[in-house]
Design a protein around this motif. Structure first.
Motif, PDB file in Angstrom:
ATOM      1  N   PRO A  22       6.117  21.953  39.666  1.00 19.97           N
ATOM      2  CA  PRO A  22       5.846  21.550  38.281  1.00 19.97           C
ATOM      3  C   PRO A  22       5.342  20.105  38.196  1.00 19.97           C
ATOM      4  CG  PRO A  22       7.937  22.698  38.401  1.00 19.97           C
ATOM      5  CD  PRO A  22       7.482  22.473  39.816  1.00 19.97           C
ATOM      6  N   ASP A  23       4.316  19.907  37.383  1.00 16.67           N
ATOM      7  CA  ASP A  23       3.697  18.601  37.111  1.00 16.67           C
ATOM      8  C   ASP A  23       3.040  17.971  38.332  1.00 16.67           C
ATOM      9  OD1 ASP A  23       4.504  18.738  34.393  1.00 16.67           O
ATOM     10  OD2 ASP A  23       6.506  18.072  34.987  1.00 16.67           O
ATOM     11  N   GLN A  24       2.852  18.723  39.387  1.00 17.01           N
ATOM     12  CA  GLN A  24       2.181  18.208  40.586  1.00 17.01           C
ATOM     13  C   GLN A  24       0.665  18.240  40.364  1.00 17.01           C
ATOM     14  OE1 GLN A  24       2.957  20.545  44.110  1.00 17.01           O
ATOM     15  NE2 GLN A  24       2.084  19.038  45.482  1.00 17.01           N
ATOM     16  N   THR A  25      -0.029  17.263  40.917  1.00 15.76           N
ATOM     17  CA  THR A  25      -1.492  17.264  40.921  1.00 15.76           C
ATOM     18  C   THR A  25      -1.930  17.551  42.352  1.00 15.76           C
ATOM     19  OG1 THR A  25      -1.582  15.681  39.109  1.00 15.76           O
ATOM     20  CG2 THR A  25      -3.568  15.919  40.448  1.00 15.76           C
ATOM     21  N   TRP A  50       0.420  37.869  37.762  1.00 15.59           N
ATOM     22  CA  TRP A  50       0.161  36.439  37.671  1.00 15.59           C
ATOM     23  C   TRP A  50      -0.485  36.163  36.317  1.00 15.59           C
ATOM     24  CZ3 TRP A  50       1.359  32.803  41.326  1.00 15.59           C
ATOM     25  CH2 TRP A  50       1.744  33.275  42.581  1.00 15.59           C
ATOM     26  N   TRP A  51       0.074  35.240  35.565  1.00 14.31           N
ATOM     27  CA  TRP A  51      -0.477  34.819  34.289  1.00 14.31           C
ATOM     28  C   TRP A  51      -0.889  33.357  34.416  1.00 14.31           C
ATOM     29  CZ3 TRP A  51      -0.993  37.766  29.774  1.00 14.31           C
ATOM     30  CH2 TRP A  51      -0.580  39.088  29.908  1.00 14.31           C
ATOM     31  N   VAL A  52      -2.189  33.086  34.257  1.00 15.79           N
ATOM     32  CA  VAL A  52      -2.738  31.741  34.423  1.00 15.79           C
ATOM     33  C   VAL A  52      -3.454  31.357  33.130  1.00 15.79           C
ATOM     34  CG1 VAL A  52      -4.273  30.275  35.785  1.00 15.79           C
ATOM     35  CG2 VAL A  52      -3.017  32.128  36.896  1.00 15.79           C
ATOM     36  N   ASP A  53      -3.048  30.242  32.568  1.00 16.04           N
ATOM     37  CA  ASP A  53      -3.648  29.718  31.343  1.00 16.04           C
ATOM     38  C   ASP A  53      -3.678  30.765  30.232  1.00 16.04           C
ATOM     39  OD1 ASP A  53      -3.994  27.274  32.615  1.00 16.04           O
ATOM     40  OD2 ASP A  53      -6.003  27.787  33.331  1.00 16.04           O
ATOM     41  N   GLY A  54      -2.572  31.494  30.082  1.00 12.08           N
ATOM     42  CA  GLY A  54      -2.426  32.439  28.992  1.00 12.08           C
ATOM     43  C   GLY A  54      -3.067  33.803  29.197  1.00 12.08           C
ATOM     44  N   ARG A  55      -3.659  34.044  30.368  1.00 15.68           N
ATOM     45  CA  ARG A  55      -4.307  35.327  30.638  1.00 15.68           C
ATOM     46  C   ARG A  55      -3.777  35.954  31.912  1.00 15.68           C
ATOM     47  NH1 ARG A  55     -10.348  33.413  30.413  1.00 15.68           N
ATOM     48  NH2 ARG A  55      -9.854  31.746  28.997  1.00 15.68           N
ATOM     49  N   ASN A  77      -1.524  26.164  33.544  1.00 11.21           N
ATOM     50  CA  ASN A  77      -0.175  26.705  33.378  1.00 11.21           C
ATOM     51  C   ASN A  77      -0.139  28.067  34.043  1.00 11.21           C
ATOM     52  OD1 ASN A  77       0.819  24.623  31.522  1.00 11.21           O
ATOM     53  ND2 ASN A  77      -0.732  25.446  30.159  1.00 11.21           N
ATOM     54  N   VAL A  78       0.943  28.340  34.765  1.00 10.17           N
ATOM     55  CA  VAL A  78       1.071  29.626  35.447  1.00 10.17           C
ATOM     56  C   VAL A  78       2.513  30.116  35.354  1.00 10.17           C
ATOM     57  CG1 VAL A  78       1.482  28.553  37.709  1.00 10.17           C
ATOM     58  CG2 VAL A  78       0.578  30.859  37.601  1.00 10.17           C
ATOM     59  N   GLN A  94       7.256  28.816  32.867  1.00 12.14           N
ATOM     60  CA  GLN A  94       5.883  28.395  33.047  1.00 12.14           C
ATOM     61  C   GLN A  94       5.849  27.104  33.854  1.00 12.14           C
ATOM     62  OE1 GLN A  94       2.731  28.956  29.942  1.00 12.14           O
ATOM     63  NE2 GLN A  94       3.121  26.783  29.656  1.00 12.14           N
ATOM     64  N   THR A  95       4.952  27.049  34.825  1.00 10.04           N
ATOM     65  CA  THR A  95       4.755  25.859  35.638  1.00 10.04           C
ATOM     66  C   THR A  95       3.419  25.232  35.262  1.00 10.04           C
ATOM     67  OG1 THR A  95       6.023  26.748  37.504  1.00 10.04           O
ATOM     68  CG2 THR A  95       4.445  24.994  38.002  1.00 10.04           C
ATOM     69  N   SER A  96       3.431  23.947  34.955  1.00 10.82           N
ATOM     70  CA  SER A  96       2.196  23.223  34.634  1.00 10.82           C
ATOM     71  C   SER A  96       1.854  22.341  35.830  1.00 10.82           C
ATOM     72  CB  SER A  96       2.396  22.348  33.399  1.00 10.82           C
ATOM     73  OG  SER A  96       2.695  23.156  32.287  1.00 10.82           O
TER      74      SER A  96
END
Length: 101
Positions: A22-25, A50-55, A77-78, A94-96
């Motif tokens: 989470p919050d890693q770049t 897998w759900w990525v960016d709401g899809r 977000n995933v 959710q992980t951002s």
């Protein structure tokens, strides 16, 4: 006389996103980022979404559980949805994370 053994599974699978944190770049490798997860169940995992960016991005029915996010710099977000063989479900938090250009 007859004996029938029945196993009742009311326990959902366990799942967690293992990379990125989470919050890693992260820096893309060969134009993409491989997102990984650990999914387990005592009876058996039936499928993982897998759900990525709401899809919904991918559905898998066998390990290894990973998703290749290609060419997407910026913040993402995933999360995962997992089902076991008995129909129990689990959804991760959710992980951002960010992807460097």
């Amino acid at each position: 006389t007859a004996v029938t053994q029945v196993t009742v599974d009311n326990t959902p699978p366990s799942a967690r996103i293992t990379y990125p944190q989470p919050d890693q770049t992260v820096t893309p490798v060969r134009g993409g980022v491989t997102i990984t997860a650990q999914v387990e169940d005592l009876v058996g995992v039936a499928r993982v979404e897998w759900w990525v960016d709401g899809r919904k991005a991918l559905e898998q029915t066998a390990p290894p559980y990973l998703y290749q996010l290609a060419g997407s710099t910026g913040n993402h977000n995933v999360y995962l949805k997992a089902w076991d063989s008995a129909g129990n479900t689990y959804q991760t938090e959710q992980t951002s994370f960010g992807v460097k250009p």
